[in-house]
Design a protein around this motif. Structure first.
Motif: not given
Length: 823
Positions: A18, A43, A45, A67, A69, A167
């Motif tokens: 993160i 992941y 976002p 989460t 995020e 990211n």
């Protein structure tokens, strides 16, 4: 949250992810075995939903949003998917849905052995591992990225395929060596990317790929995914034949080089920074012109990608990418392939001496000195404002060695001309006291650079026989072209900068002053066999107020052109391979500029046409007579006839080839004085023929030629046993051809006397034979007469005998009758 998921997640790694600091994302993301089952994490976002599906889409599972995020996960009590055989379907806030295989499910394509070889500086095909390589893994098309950044905290691939968001695709750091790698599905050729690097000091850098094979057109500076494996080469025969040539073979072969800057040779659109012809458009134009002019090779400036046009390609940011100014890498392959099909070799300028400080380039690549030496006294050129490679670091040396091999093996380049070698060899090059650091022995030699150059030349000769390197080295460093095995640097040829500087200074002088500077003309012959030289008049000599070649020449316009023809004639007669920069072959008046085309319009002037025809004639003479190249590195190839009378301004010399036939005699007149019946020494007592004269009308001269046969006379000169008498026009080069013979005038006299005696003997023999014949004929006549009389005698005797025979019976009868009567 599923307890199994919560228990499995390494929350330290999650926090690093993160925070954008995770350098081992495969430890957290992707597919993992967990007991008897498996867990898949992702992941994403700004995603509202992420699903895991089979490749066919028959299996669909919605992942849990762990989460806010954007971390998603799903646990399967039993193994649901095998290896990479699943897709992630992501739906974003704007309703966009993206389906892709999971980048973190794919294995590394770099082995431990690859890492070991690279760390040793001996992975000579590292360009097949590092960079961006389109490939298909487990049926999934994508691009494999790998980069060396040992001091980085984290490296991500960013590009037009992931909104330049660092990211989304953090790369995996391999256990040893500082190598980051990642396979990204669905990224294909043409995708634009960079490496986003988080430094140890939390600085974010955006770097183009040091091993990338294509770059954006300036002013943009991103790397572009390119596939170098799709082009179908047609020059197999050329490459195979090249492999048969040894160092010695190359030294004895003709090499007349046309140095070119592709962007300004001809422009498609003038006054346009991007108005270039493409590689494919240039290929037939260049090949036809170069072939017609008689050149054997072209040397191309500035091909590896560079940001600033004014650097001409000598401040490189992307060493493994041909510049996009003229097209794609495949287009450049076509250019080389086409020239090879026309019998033209390709020499590429290569710049391992330094690199620029542009933010997207190699400098401080991972936030620390990486490719450059960390000590500014070793790692920077104060005058040039550039970095110097850290030649002693194994990975940096590997980068450079592999790059030299890359151009030969991937693009079929025939030779590399290494720029600014002197700046590599000397630690104090271009530096004042206090700006440089001595070597371990206290000297100014760069021992690491020496070792690197020797290694590059040795490896090139071993892996690509027939390919070679040329050094632009401007000092008296010994053994530049001696083999590395003999403690030389291992280059095959070296630019003769000393000759160039002296000769151009000499030619710029008014002829009156040349006699006082005669050594500038002749000194080069005292060291011409110390190395294997290329005589050069390069781009550096016709820029920055140095004047074009024609405007270096003194005198009126006709004298300028005569001087230039003379200069080129002397150059082609002097031992060494030849190089001439574009535009100088037709006496372009203006200095060269990378921003515009050559001044082709000046060919409307007959004098410019004459120089162009003269250079073409010199090339044709050169290629047709091995006297001009076979013994460039052998003392038997050159001999002065007369260089001892600077007051006359005339020098003459001999060039010898591999056979006694077609040897050449050069006479160069450096003063504006015509010499009629000029006595020149001659090496043998034979007949000479003029084969080239720069005063010929077709070249722009007055037509004062030497027609017919020129016979040597038995008159010695200071250096030669015989003489010839010729017309030597003012400011001219005259070339005579002859077949060498050891026959002397005495031999000819003896031969004539022998022939005379033989003729006399022949006549005597003929007379004697005639007398014998007459006598024989007389005897034959007498014999014939005797033979004729004998039959007549025989006939008379026969008649007498017959008469006697007839009368004898009657006499006998009478006698018998008498006897009878007596009785």
């Amino acid at each position: 949250m599923n307890k199994r998921i919560n228990d499995w997640i390494n929350w330290v790694l999650y926090d690093e992810l993160i925070a954008g600091k995770l350098n081992a994302p495969k430890h957290l993301l992707g597919i993992h075995e967990y007991g008897e089952g498996q867990i898949i994490t992702a992941y994403r976002p700004h995603a509202v939903e992420v699903k895991v599906t089979s490749r066919t889409g028959k299996k669909v599972h919605t992942m849990e949003k762990v989460t806010d995020e954007g971390f998603y996960a799903i646990f399967f009590p039993k193994k649901e998917f095998s290896g990479t055989k699943y897709n992630l379907v992501t739906t974003y806030e704007d309703g966009t849905t993206v389906t892709t295989a999971d980048p973190y499910a794919f294995d590394s394509q770099i082995s431990d052995f690859d890492s070991y070889l690279f760390a040793e500086g001996k992975h000579y095909e590292i360009y097949n591992k590092f960079g961006a390589h389109p490939m298909t893994i487990d049926g999934v098309k994508g691009t494999y990225f790998a980069v060396w950044a040992p001091d980085a905290r984290r490296v991500s691939v960013v590009g037009d395929f992931n909104m330049w968001d660092g990211n989304l695709h953090p790369m995996q750091l391999r256990p040893n060596g500082g190598i980051y790698e990642l396979f990204i599905p669905n990224v294909l050729s043409g995708a634009v990317y960079k490496y986003q690097i988080l430094t140890r000091y939390d600085e974010i850098l955006y770097k183009s790929d040091p091993y990338g094979n294509q770059a954006q057109m300036r002013p943009d500076n991103g790397s572009v995914v390119a596939d170098l494996t799709t082009y179908k080469w047609k020059d197999t025969a050329w490459v195979n034949k090249r492999k048969t040539y040894s160092r010695t073979d190359r030294m004895k072969m003709p090499m007349t080089i046309y140095e070119m800057h592709l962007g300004s040779w001809r422009k498609k659109v003038e006054d346009d920074d991007s108005g270039f012809f493409s590689y494919r458009e240039l290929a037939p134009m260049v090949a036809d012109y170069v072939k017609d002019m008689g050149y054997t090779h072209v040397e191309i400036m500035g091909i590896a990608e560079y940001p600033f046009d004014g650097s001409w390609g000598y401040q490189v940011t992307n060493y493994y990418a041909p510049t996009s100014r003229y097209g794609s890498p495949e287009d450049f392959m076509y250019f080389i392939d086409y020239l090879h099909s026309k019998g033209i070799g390709i020499i590429l300028d290569w710049v391992p001496a330094h690199f620029p400080k542009d933010a997207h380039g190699l400098g401080r690549f991972d936030g620390m000195p990486l490719y450059e030496h960390p000590d500014p006294r070793r790692g920077e050129h104060p005058d040039w404002g550039t970095y110097i490679f850290d030649y002693g670091r194994a990975e940096v040396a590997n980068f450079l060695i592999a790059n030299a091999l890359f151009w030969v093996e991937k693009f079929h380049i025939d030779a590399l001309r290494v720029d600014a070698v002197a700046s590599m060899l000397y630690l104090d090059y271009g530096k004042q006291d206090g700006q440089w650091l001595p070597n371990e022995n206290g000297g100014n030699e760069n021992l690491d650079a020496i070792k690197l150059l020797q290694n590059i030349n040795a490896v090139m000769e071993e892996k690509n026989p027939g390919a070679f390197l040329i050094a632009e080295e401007s000092t008296a460093w010994a053994g530049v072209t001696a083999p590395a095995s003999m403690n030389g640097l291992g280059f095959l040829f070296k630019w003769n900068m000393g000759w160039m500087n002296d000769f151009l200074e000499y030619m710029k002088m008014d002829p009156y002053f040349r006699s006082f500077n005669h050594n500038k003309l002749t000194f080069s012959l005292s060291y011409t066999y110390a190395e294997n030289y290329v005589l050069v008049i390069s781009h550096d000599e016709v820029v920055h107020l140095k004047c074009s070649m024609i405007n270096k020449m003194p005198g009126s316009e006709p004298q300028k052109f005569a001087n230039l023809r003379l200069a080129y004639g002397y150059m082609y007669g002097h031992p060494g391979k030849k190089l001439l920069f574009m535009g100088q072959e037709f006496a372009q008046p203006r200095e060269w500029s990378e921003a515009r085309s050559l001044d082709w319009f000046v060919l409307d002037n007959p004098l410019n046409q004459g120089v162009q025809r003269w250079v073409k004639a010199l090339n044709n003479l050169y290629n047709a007579n091995d006297a001009l190249y076979a013994n460039d590195s052998d003392v038997m190839g050159f001999e002065w006839i007369d260089c001892d009378h600077p007051d006359k301004g005339v020098v003459s010399f001999i060039r010898r080839g591999s056979t006694p036939s077609k040897q050449l005699l050069f006479i160069c007149n450096f003063v504006p004085v015509e010499y009629d019946n000029y006595e020149v020494g001659a090496p043998c007592f034979t007949t000479y023929k003029e084969v080239l004269n720069s005063d010929d009308v077709q070249f722009g001269g007055a037509g004062r030629l030497n027609s017919g046969k020129i016979k040597a006379i038995d008159k010695k000169t200071e250096r030669m046993p015989y003489s010839i008498s010729v017309t030597v026009p003012p400011l001219s080069t005259v070339v005579l051809e002859y077949d060498y013979t050891d026959v002397t005038p005495e031999d000819i006299l003896k031969k004539k006397e022998a022939e005379k005696k033989a003729a006399a003997a022949k006549r005597a023999a003929e007379k004697k034979t005639a007398a014998k014949k007459t006598a024989t004929e007389k005897k034959d006549v007498e014999t014939t007469e005797v033979v004729k009389k004998e039959p007549e005698k025989k006939t008379a005797a026969t008649k007498t005998k017959e008469t006697v025979s007839k009368t004898k019976p009657a006499q006998t009868k009478a006698a018998v009758s008498k006897k009878t009567t007596k009785k």
